[in-house]
Design an enzyme around this catalytic site. Structure first.
Site, mmCIF file in Angstrom:
data_model
loop_
_atom_site.group_PDB
_atom_site.id
_atom_site.type_symbol
_atom_site.label_atom_id
_atom_site.label_comp_id
_atom_site.label_asym_id
_atom_site.label_seq_id
_atom_site.Cartn_x
_atom_site.Cartn_y
_atom_site.Cartn_z
ATOM 1 N N LYS A 115 0.859 -1.183 0.000
ATOM 2 C CA LYS A 115 0.000 0.000 0.000
ATOM 3 C C LYS A 115 0.893 1.230 0.000
ATOM 4 C CE LYS A 115 -2.225 1.720 3.634
ATOM 5 N NZ LYS A 115 -3.238 1.983 4.676
ATOM 6 N N HIS A 118 -12.791 11.472 11.014
ATOM 7 C CA HIS A 118 -13.330 10.613 9.950
ATOM 8 C C HIS A 118 -13.251 9.134 10.322
ATOM 9 C CE1 HIS A 118 -14.149 9.141 5.891
ATOM 10 N NE2 HIS A 118 -13.028 8.437 5.930
ATOM 11 N N GLN A 119 -12.088 8.676 10.787
ATOM 12 C CA GLN A 119 -11.926 7.256 11.079
ATOM 13 C C GLN A 119 -12.652 6.833 12.349
ATOM 14 O OE1 GLN A 119 -8.427 5.064 10.477
ATOM 15 N NE2 GLN A 119 -7.589 6.420 8.905
ATOM 16 N N GLY A 139 -4.276 5.051 16.689
ATOM 17 C CA GLY A 139 -3.813 6.234 15.964
ATOM 18 C C GLY A 139 -2.315 6.369 15.811
#
Length: 321
Positions: A67, A138-139, A220
């Site tokens: 990724k 957002h997450q 995070g």
């Protein structure tokens, strides 16, 4: 080569499929059948962005790839797009030829949420009723939706550095038919499960904010220097992770190890619990902590599942090499 654009993925990928893919790859990692390559993650000196690569090979699932992407903190205000941007590339392990390109943004949010929910399913007390959220970006909404499917939670509490964002969490809780309460960090002692999902470089959640028997999923911290929780909390907890090497170098454990509060040998792969080679939680008073740094194999496993669905339903784009 198969291409699955970002816009198609929300209709192809479910939370259940993400959970299953991540759980399986954690188990394969712990069994020595899958491994991640060293992470490349750099500040590029432009737009305050962090950019890098995560990759790996799952021998069991025959999935190879990487990724590419990172975090552009000004995207939302300047470009109107989310701050996390990434793309996944899959390769044929037999020939090295590229097999697929998959949009990685929605996928990343869902697989990150799946990782924390796998940890909650396997490590939180069965009677957990109150879910605490640190972070409301957002997450965080992905995290909350996935976590609520693991236990019969009755209430959600939340804290965010910018409290005006807390309605994001309240909306998800309301959709699930649950009460939501904004709290100070000291109020997190009410929680049976706590998820931290921020981009902080200074701890918000302290050891004194966590009650005995709590499971904490730290999601995070994925870069050297980032920190969401006090190192002393890891000293109180039994610490699990997606991958030990990442946990002690770029995860929450980096700080506890640096302060001599935790040894690398004390950190256990979550896959060992899934494979039942580690007991996991051993008492209702034990604090368990999952240090989720985000490994490339998670992205690859979920991407492979997306490609399979896209091929089967005819939505994938195929281009000649």
């Amino acid at each position: 080569m198969t291409i699955v654009p970002e816009g198609l993925i929300p209709d192809l990928l479910t939370r259940e499929a993400s959970f299953e893919a991540v759980e399986k790859v954690f188990a394969a990692m712990a069994a020595g059948e899958a491994y991640n390559f060293p992470v490349v993650r750099e500040a590029i000196g432009h737009e305050d962005a962090l950019y890098g690569f995560k990759g790996g090979f799952d021998r069991t699932g025959q999935v190879l790839g990487l990724k590419a992407g990172g975090y552009w903190p000004h995207n939302l205000e300047k470009q109107g797009v989310i701050n996390h941007q990434s793309t996944v590339f899959l390769f044929d392990p037999d020939s090295g030829r590229v097999k697929a390109m998959v949009g990685g943004n929605y996928l990343t949010a869902l697989r990150t949420a799946a990782a924390s929910s796998v940890s909650i399913r396997h490590l939180a007390r069965k009677d957990a009723k109150v879910l605490g959220m640190i972070g409301a970006g957002h997450q965080a909404t992905f995290q909350l939706r996935a976590a609520l499917e693991t236990h019969a939670f009755e209430k959600v509490i939340g804290w965010n550095l910018h409290p005006e964002m807390l309605p994001n969490l309240a909306k998800v809780a309301e959709e699930a038919g649950l009460a939501f309460e904004a709290v100070e960090l000291t109020g997190m002692t009410e929680a049976d499960v706590i998820i931290t999902i921020t981009s902080s470089f200074a701890p918000s959640l302290l050891a004194e904010h966590v009650s005995p028997g709590t499971h904490v999923a730290c999601m995070g911290t994925d870069t050297k220097g980032k920190q969401e929780v006090e190192a002393a909390l890891l000293a109180r907890a039994t610490v699990f992770c997606d991958e030990v090497a990442q946990s002690v170098s770029i995860g929450e454990a980096q700080h506890a190890v640096a302060e001599g509060l935790l040894a690398e040998a004390d950190v256990v792969q979550l896959g060992a619990v899934i494979n039942k080679s580690h007991a996991g939680r051993t008492s209702d008073a034990e604090i368990t902590l999952f240090d989720g740094t985000g490994v490339g194999l998670q992205d690859l496993a979920v991407s492979a599942a997306i490609v399979e669905v896209a091929k089967n339903n005819g939505s994938a784009i195929t281009v000649p090499l």
